[in-house]
Write an enzyme that holds these catalytic residues in place. Structure first.
Site, PDB file in Angstrom:
ATOM      1  N   HIS A   1     -49.011  33.384-130.986  1.00  8.95           N
ATOM      2  CA  HIS A   1     -47.658  33.309-130.428  1.00  8.95           C
ATOM      3  C   HIS A   1     -46.648  33.021-131.537  1.00  8.95           C
ATOM      4  O   HIS A   1     -45.587  33.639-131.610  1.00  8.95           O
ATOM      5  CB  HIS A   1     -47.558  32.198-129.370  1.00  8.95           C
TER       6      HIS A   1
ATOM      7  N   LYS B   1     -51.105  29.583-110.550  1.00  8.55           N
ATOM      8  CA  LYS B   1     -52.023  29.538-111.683  1.00  8.55           C
ATOM      9  C   LYS B   1     -52.184  28.092-112.123  1.00  8.55           C
ATOM     10  O   LYS B   1     -51.221  27.372-112.278  1.00  8.55           O
ATOM     11  CB  LYS B   1     -51.433  30.376-112.827  1.00  8.55           C
TER      12      LYS B   1
ATOM     13  N   ARG C   1     -52.509  42.207-128.763  1.00 10.50           N
ATOM     14  CA  ARG C   1     -53.624  41.832-129.631  1.00 10.50           C
ATOM     15  C   ARG C   1     -54.584  42.993-129.839  1.00 10.50           C
ATOM     16  O   ARG C   1     -54.943  43.325-130.947  1.00 10.50           O
ATOM     17  CB  ARG C   1     -54.401  40.651-129.037  1.00 10.50           C
TER      18      ARG C   1
ATOM     19  N   SER D   1     -55.693  32.060-125.646  1.00 13.26           N
ATOM     20  CA  SER D   1     -55.486  30.716-125.097  1.00 13.26           C
ATOM     21  C   SER D   1     -56.691  30.258-124.291  1.00 13.26           C
ATOM     22  O   SER D   1     -57.088  29.092-124.343  1.00 13.26           O
ATOM     23  CB  SER D   1     -54.230  30.688-124.226  1.00 13.26           C
TER      24      SER D   1
END
Length: 160
Positions: A18, A42, A91, A129
């Site tokens: 990030h 979430k 990514r 993450s």
């Protein structure tokens, strides 16, 4: 005049990937708003406020960076903040399919807002993450994948 960009995400936790996207995008925009999505559906390890605090510590002293939390659609948040760009990092090819589908939907919802993709630096292309949290949960430092302040917060969260 350059545009204001919103960099949305859960940032749970904020990683070196990030940070790399922000570092590289920073000179391209007048301002970057890091929009921490506060998704009640979430479950997050860190609260939105904790994530904002950690990011603020990492980016202390950076100019033209704003950190905020939001709920709802990113395009609605962009309109609220007068941002015309959504900043996203990619990514690997698996990210592309997902991000491309979202960008197409965003374009239908808000044709005036563009999505700006930056490819992750090779060093960060597999930083996740989810994986970072799993490693930290087992007591291992992840200081090569997250800023030091985030590594400390992860270990403290899991191991007091």
């Amino acid at each position: 005049m350059r545009a204001v960009a919103v960099y949305p995400g859960s940032f749970d936790p904020f990683t070196n990937g990030h940070l790399d996207i922000i570092r590289r995008a920073h000179p391209l925009f007048d301002k970057i708003i890091i929009g921490i999505a506060n998704n009640s559906n979430k479950s997050s390890l860190f609260s939105a406020e904790e994530r904002a605090d950690l990011i603020a510590k990492v980016l202390h002293g950076w100019e033209n960076i704003e950190i905020d939390t939001f709920q709802g659609l990113t395009v609605d948040y962009c309109r609220k903040t007068n941002s015309r760009v959504i900043l996203r990092g990619l990514r690997a090819v698996t990210d592309f399919d997902y991000e491309y589908a979202i960008s197409l939907m965003n374009k239908k919802l808000a044709p005036e807002i563009e999505t700006f993709f930056l490819m992750a630096d090779n060093e960060y292309s597999f930083v996740s993450s989810t994986i970072v949290k799993e490693v930290a949960r087992h007591g291992r430092a992840v200081s090569n994948q997250v800023p030091d302040v985030v590594n400390e917060a992860l270990l403290k969260k899991f191991h007091g």
